[in-house]
Write a protein that holds these residues in place. Structure first.
Motif, PDB file in Angstrom:
ATOM      1  N   GLU A 170      -9.391  -2.569   2.332  1.00 43.92           N
ATOM      2  CA  GLU A 170      -8.970  -3.138   3.428  1.00 43.92           C
ATOM      3  C   GLU A 170      -8.814  -2.417   4.378  1.00 43.92           C
ATOM      4  O   GLU A 170      -8.885  -2.526   5.565  1.00 43.92           O
ATOM      5  CB  GLU A 170      -7.773  -3.847   3.149  1.00 43.92           C
ATOM      6  CG  GLU A 170      -7.859  -5.007   2.242  1.00 43.92           C
ATOM      7  CD  GLU A 170      -6.380  -5.866   2.075  1.00 43.92           C
ATOM      8  OE1 GLU A 170      -5.570  -5.380   2.486  1.00 43.92           O
ATOM      9  OE2 GLU A 170      -6.684  -6.786   1.489  1.00 43.92           O
ATOM     10  N   GLU A 171      -8.687  -0.917   4.140  1.00 41.73           N
ATOM     11  CA  GLU A 171      -8.733  -0.011   5.280  1.00 41.73           C
ATOM     12  C   GLU A 171      -9.853   1.202   5.221  1.00 41.73           C
ATOM     13  O   GLU A 171      -9.943   1.364   3.980  1.00 41.73           O
ATOM     14  CB  GLU A 171      -7.149   0.537   5.240  1.00 41.73           C
ATOM     15  CG  GLU A 171      -6.251  -0.322   5.167  1.00 41.73           C
ATOM     16  CD  GLU A 171      -4.671   0.197   5.217  1.00 41.73           C
ATOM     17  OE1 GLU A 171      -4.565   1.381   4.788  1.00 41.73           O
ATOM     18  OE2 GLU A 171      -3.869  -0.511   5.713  1.00 41.73           O
TER      19      GLU A 171
ATOM     20  N   ASP B  90      -6.766  -2.106  -3.768  1.00 45.10           N
ATOM     21  CA  ASP B  90      -6.177  -2.529  -2.720  1.00 45.10           C
ATOM     22  C   ASP B  90      -7.295  -3.307  -1.506  1.00 45.10           C
ATOM     23  O   ASP B  90      -7.744  -2.609  -0.767  1.00 45.10           O
ATOM     24  CB  ASP B  90      -5.496  -1.302  -1.995  1.00 45.10           C
ATOM     25  CG  ASP B  90      -4.701  -1.599  -0.690  1.00 45.10           C
ATOM     26  OD1 ASP B  90      -4.096  -2.726  -0.955  1.00 45.10           O
ATOM     27  OD2 ASP B  90      -3.829  -0.757  -0.320  1.00 45.10           O
TER      28      ASP B  90
ATOM     29  N   SER C  65       0.898  -1.154   0.044  1.00 43.91           N
ATOM     30  CA  SER C  65       0.038   0.044  -0.039  1.00 43.91           C
ATOM     31  C   SER C  65       0.966   1.339  -0.005  1.00 43.91           C
ATOM     32  O   SER C  65       0.507   2.151  -0.676  1.00 43.91           O
ATOM     33  CB  SER C  65      -0.849   0.136   1.128  1.00 43.91           C
ATOM     34  OG  SER C  65      -1.636  -1.270   1.328  1.00 43.91           O
TER      35      SER C  65
END
Ligand code: ATP
Ligand code: MG
Length: 266
Positions: free
Chosen positions: A94-95, A140, A71
């Motif tokens: 993912e975040e 991502d 990332s």
């Protein structure tokens, strides 16, 4: 572990990113070709690694172990491209947007052309791509995105392949340089990036030694440039820093470890 599940009721929604005009055979000599256009990322080691810059419509897989710095690299690359005026859509499935923007602050990233999208549902992402019309997309990661029409969960072979195929049509149909991040996994439950290698133009693997701060990116496949190239970076608090002359650096480090060894520059 291989899993094949029949798709239910997806129908017309599949692969909408495909070029809309119907295909027809064309004489090969009538196809206008030139040298592949390139966009320099200005991360010189990265540009060298991929054969002179990224290619519009190029479809790249960035694989690597969890926590290796995928990332970080892609955010730095996004910033560099956004600073040149390209619109970059960073899908951070993912975040949270907050987590990614915290990292961006640490890396001194603040370009107006860099858009973060925290979403994992493919059809929502596809709608945003239509709206934003980005020049570059970062996903991502590919293992977290899902299509609700498919019965298997995110990260399954079926989902990962289907999602990657969708992004391939978007990349090729709309000429958007697209990067899929994929975790290298040890367990069989989540499909690893290897199942996608045949689909993409370029495969980069991020490797390294977590104790030392060195990270290597290796090209294992490239339809637009040479393979087996390696670029070395060092992980710092401000992000990944290029190491333009790795052999000298490794040699100097080795010399510190071996008493009495000296190096003669010729
Ligand atoms: N403040 C910091 N100073 C130096 N290095 C840091 C700092 N914060 C994070 N790192 C480095 O960044 C790495 C994580 O980077 P990143 O989140 O980009 O990896 P990733 O491959 O995307 O991980 P994940 O698998 O969790 O998505 C850490 O392992 C650490 O080496
Ligand atoms: Mg990550």
């Amino acid at each position: 572990m291989l899993e094949e599940v029949e798709e239910r009721g997806a129908g017309a929604d599949r692969f909408e990113g495909r070029k809309s005009e119907s295909s027809r055979p064309v004489r090969i000599k009538e196809i206008a070709t030139g040298t592949t256009p390139r966009i320099c990322t200005n991360i010189r080691e990265f540009d060298r690694l991929v054969g002179g810059g990224i290619v519009p419509g190029g479809f790249t897989l960035v694989g690597g172990d969890p926590g290796i710095g995928k990332s970080t690299l892609m955010l730095q690359l996004s910033n560099s491209l956004a600073q040149q005026g390209l619109i970059v859509l960073y899908v951070c499935g993912e975040e949270s947007v907050e987590q990614t923007s915290l990292r961006a602050q640490r890396l001194n990233i603040d370009s107006d052309n860099l858009l973060l999208l925290c979403e994992t549902n493919f059809s929502v992402i596809a709608r945003h791509i239509e709206e934003v019309r980005p020049d570059v997309i970062i996903v991502d990661s590919v293992q977290i995105i899902y299509k609700s029409e498919l019965p298997s969960g995110p990260g399954s072979v079926t989902q990962v392949r289907e999602i990657a195929t969708e992004f391939m049509h978007i990349a090729k149909g709309k000429r958007i340089a697209t990067f899929l991040i994929g975790h290298v996994t040890k367990s069989g439950e989540i499909a690893g990036p290897r199942v996608l290698e045949h689909l993409v133009d370029t495969v980069l693997y991020f490797e390294g030694d977590r104790q030392h701060h060195y990270r290597m990116i290796r090209v294992v496949k490239n339809r637009f440039g040479p393979t087996d190239e390696v670029a070395v970076f060092q992980m710092a608090s401000t992000g990944l820093v290029e190491v333009p002359n790795p052999s000298q650096m490794f040699l100097e480090q080795r010399m510190k470890e071996v008493i009495g060894l000296s190096l003669i520059h010729i």
